[in-house]
Design an enzyme around this catalytic site. Structure first.
Site, PDB file in Angstrom:
ATOM      1  N   LYS A 248       0.736  -1.136   0.227  1.00  0.00           N
ATOM      2  CA  LYS A 248      -0.129   0.117  -0.035  1.00  0.00           C
ATOM      3  C   LYS A 248       1.006   1.316  -0.032  1.00  0.00           C
ATOM      4  O   LYS A 248       1.955   1.357   0.373  1.00  0.00           O
ATOM      5  CB  LYS A 248      -0.906  -0.003   1.221  1.00  0.00           C
ATOM      6  CG  LYS A 248      -2.090  -1.018   1.288  1.00  0.00           C
ATOM      7  CD  LYS A 248      -2.725  -0.635   2.422  1.00  0.00           C
ATOM      8  CE  LYS A 248      -3.722  -1.937   2.871  1.00  0.00           C
ATOM      9  NZ  LYS A 248      -5.077  -1.599   1.820  1.00  0.00           N
ATOM     10  N   ARG A 322     -10.276 -11.420   2.444  1.00  0.00           N
ATOM     11  CA  ARG A 322     -11.333 -12.466   2.057  1.00  0.00           C
ATOM     12  C   ARG A 322     -10.553 -13.786   2.031  1.00  0.00           C
ATOM     13  O   ARG A 322     -11.538 -14.797   2.102  1.00  0.00           O
ATOM     14  CB  ARG A 322     -11.805 -11.948   0.738  1.00  0.00           C
ATOM     15  CG  ARG A 322     -10.715 -12.143  -0.309  1.00  0.00           C
ATOM     16  CD  ARG A 322     -11.229 -11.068  -1.727  1.00  0.00           C
ATOM     17  NE  ARG A 322     -11.235  -9.585  -1.428  1.00  0.00           N
ATOM     18  CZ  ARG A 322     -11.733  -8.835  -2.372  1.00  0.00           C
ATOM     19  NH1 ARG A 322     -12.113  -9.277  -3.370  1.00  0.00           N
ATOM     20  NH2 ARG A 322     -11.683  -7.529  -2.061  1.00  0.00           N
TER      21      ARG A 322
HETATM   22  N1  BES Z   1      -8.150  -3.680   4.741  1.00  0.00           N
HETATM   23  C1  BES Z   1      -8.469  -3.342   3.616  1.00  0.00           C
HETATM   24  C2  BES Z   1      -9.628  -2.586   3.251  1.00  0.00           C
HETATM   25  C3  BES Z   1      -9.734  -1.178   3.940  1.00  0.00           C
HETATM   26  C4  BES Z   1      -9.583   0.003   3.405  1.00  0.00           C
HETATM   27  C5  BES Z   1     -10.017  -1.100   5.210  1.00  0.00           C
HETATM   28  C6  BES Z   1      -9.735   1.035   3.943  1.00  0.00           C
HETATM   29  C7  BES Z   1     -10.154   0.142   5.991  1.00  0.00           C
HETATM   30  C8  BES Z   1     -10.216   1.301   5.315  1.00  0.00           C
HETATM   31  C9  BES Z   1      -8.192  -4.520   2.524  1.00  0.00           C
HETATM   32  O1  BES Z   1      -7.609  -5.554   2.978  1.00  0.00           O
HETATM   33  C10 BES Z   1      -7.829  -4.130   1.118  1.00  0.00           C
HETATM   34  O2  BES Z   1      -6.669  -3.451   1.075  1.00  0.00           O
HETATM   35  N2  BES Z   1      -8.647  -4.097   0.241  1.00  0.00           N
HETATM   36  C11 BES Z   1      -8.664  -3.620  -1.093  1.00  0.00           C
HETATM   37  C12 BES Z   1      -8.976  -4.687  -2.010  1.00  0.00           C
HETATM   38  C13 BES Z   1      -8.482  -4.350  -3.418  1.00  0.00           C
HETATM   39  C14 BES Z   1      -7.074  -4.897  -3.705  1.00  0.00           C
HETATM   40  C15 BES Z   1      -9.398  -5.369  -4.324  1.00  0.00           C
HETATM   41  C16 BES Z   1      -9.013  -2.114  -1.479  1.00  0.00           C
HETATM   42  O3  BES Z   1     -10.046  -2.171  -0.959  1.00  0.00           O
HETATM   43  O4  BES Z   1      -8.389  -1.417  -2.065  1.00  0.00           O
HETATM   44 MN    MN Z   2      -5.679  -5.408   2.117  1.00  0.00          MN
END
Ligand code: BES
Ligand code: MN
Ligand code: ZN
Length: 470
Positions: A248, A322
């Site tokens: 990230k 997931r």
């Molecule tokens: N933990 C994150 C989602 C999240 C985002 C939680 C903001 C709290 C605040 C999750 O694991 C994630 O990174 N999701 C990705 C999925 C994508 C790669 C399909 C996302 O939402 O960008």
């Molecule tokens: Mn994630």
């Protein structure tokens, strides 16, 4: 802060006497009517406060009038908000004790106590200068029973918020396991890495592989008297989500210690069950690990095999929640429960769709979704149903495995829900299931309604009320 209940008049000698005012009505204290209402025109809109000194006219040094809004619109949610505002005002004036004497006909002890404990919350264990807190509050009109239940809810909320606020350096998978093992009235089994592997949880195991913190699979069980139902509650337990090799950007990673908010909710709820004694069997399940990049980390293009035998092509290591939930859902399925509820900070897409105002809810049973939406509303939370159109499944198609883990960012919250559904139930039995995406609601960067910034304990009150009625 200690919360007491008392029905005698010694209340009047309190440092601060807190009373209410409905819009267009008088208060129970003449002096407040004269000064606050008649002279200063205090209206009593919900949550507004007015402080006056009594100069010896009554035994209490000060009176705090708190607005309750319109009498005909008043309810338990408004009581919680109003008490919260009153307590915050008392903290501001550095009061140490207060008597809250509200002129209402319903026993709102539960919501009043919850409001007081939400207001009392601060995550200041690492600060030298602590937040101002009251020592004691006394409710003059409410029953001990209702107040006690509010205290149980408030303490569960505090536990959940503390855990989600805690830096990832301390709130590790092993720490969550230890906390689970110490919850009273609950039987806990913790599976280590080798056992997780033997159980065939290839998806969960892959996510945790890049971290030096070993993964823990946690199964807590509470059995109430005459249980009519078996319910599994699953919390996403990513103790830190760096994104893995699909790392990230810094700004998105900053708060990712909150990625175990679902797990924190499950722990908070389980901690309250032995005290609430609902007549239900509850399985609290957490697949806890960290999502980290390293030479051991799982990679984009890897193919993983979940506990139910389905294979998953990893197209983004940041869609890790997931994967861990997939194996947890398979595990819950094997317990042959009647209902499964999972809570997860799952997608940024849910935050884009609903902001910090509502959690997204999806599931395979309309009646159960409605029941949770209604329970949330009555508990002071907002759940909003998101669609699970079958077309979303197209984006999860893989050439080399049964499915991909990510698909598209468009419609991302629903796609994640569709992915999870693949792991709910087996050929011969499908439990009722709801997925609650708390990515936007579990952790806020700015204060919102009764909550200071940081963890909010999303899901705790709703789940407790839901299990009580189950
Ligand atoms: N933990 C994150 C989602 C999240 C985002 C939680 C903001 C709290 C605040 C999750 O694991 C994630 O990174 N999701 C990705 C999925 C994508 C790669 C399909 C996302 O939402 O960008
Ligand atoms: Mn994630
Ligand atoms: Zn995550």
């Amino acid at each position: 802060m200690e919360i007491k209940v008392s029905n005698d008049i010694t209340q009047m000698s309190a440092e601060v006497l807190v009373i209410n005012k409905f819009e267009g009505e008088k208060t129970s204290q003449e002096i407040a009517n004269t000064y606050a209402v008649e002279k200063d025109g205090f209206e009593g809109k919900l949550g507004e406060t007015y402080l006056l000194h009594t100069y010896g006219k009554i035994p209490a040094d000060k009176i705090l009038v708190v607005g309750f809004g319109k009498n005909e619109e008043f309810d338990a949610n408004k009581m919680r908000e109003a008490v919260c505002k009153a307590i915050k005002k008392l903290q501001q004036i550095k009061a140490k004790n207060a008597v809250l004497d509200f002129d209402v006909t319903i026993d709102y002890g539960k919501s009043a106590a919850i409001g007081a404990l939400i207001a009392d919350y601060a995550f200041d264990k690492y600060k030298t200068e602590k937040a101002p807190r009251l020592e004691t509050i006394t409710f003059a009109k409410f029953s001990q029973k209702e107040v006690n239940e509010g205290i149980i809810f408030g303490n569960a909320l505090k536990m959940t918020r503390d855990l989600a606020n805690e830096p990832a350096q301390y709130a590790t998978p092993a720490k969550l396991a230890e906390i689970a093992q110490n919850i009273e009235g609950v039987d806990t089994k913790v599976y280590d890495r080798d056992e997780i592997e033997r159980m065939g949880m290839g998806a969960f195991l892959a996510v945790g592989r890049g971290s030096d913190q070993p993964p823990k699979f946690i199964h807590m069980k509470y059995t109430g008297k005459n249980p009519k139902k078996k319910i599994a509650i699953i919390g996403k337990g990513i103790c830190f989500d760096s994104g893995g090799l699909d790392i990230k950007p810094a700004s998105s990673m900053l708060t990712m210690r909150d990625d175990m908010s679902g797990a924190a909710c499950v722990l908070g709820v389980m901690s309250a069950l032995a005290k609430l004694q609902p007549e239900v069997e509850v399985h609290g399940i957490i697949a806890a690990c960290e999502n980290m990049p390293s030479g051991k980390a799982y990679k984009p293009g890897d193919i993983l095999k979940a506990k139910n035998g389905k294979t998953i092509e990893v197209d983004n290591t940041d869609a890790e929640g997931r994967l861990t939930l997939a194996d947890a859902l398979c595990y819950a399925t094997e317990l042959k429960v009647d209902e499964i509820i999972d809570l997860a900070t799952l997608t940024g897409a849910c935050v884009v769709a609903l902001g910090t105002v509502a959690s997204g809810i999806m599931g395979n049973d309309k009646e159960m979704i409605n029941r949770l939406v209604e329970t949330a509303k009555a508990s002071g939370e907002t759940f909003w149903e998101l669609p699970m159109f079958s077309e979303y499944k197209n984006s999860l198609k893989s050439e080399i495995a049964d499915m991909k883990n990510t698909g598209s960012r468009m419609g991302g919250a629903s796609i994640a829900g569709i992915f999870l559904k693949e792991f709910v139930g087996s050929k011969d039995y499908i439990p009722k299931w709801c997925h609650i995406d708390i990515a936007g609601t579990a952790f806020i960067e700015k204060p919102q309604k009764e909550f200071i910034s940081g963890a909010t304990g999303a899901g705790v009150r709703t789940l407790l009320n839901y299990l009580k009625k189950a």
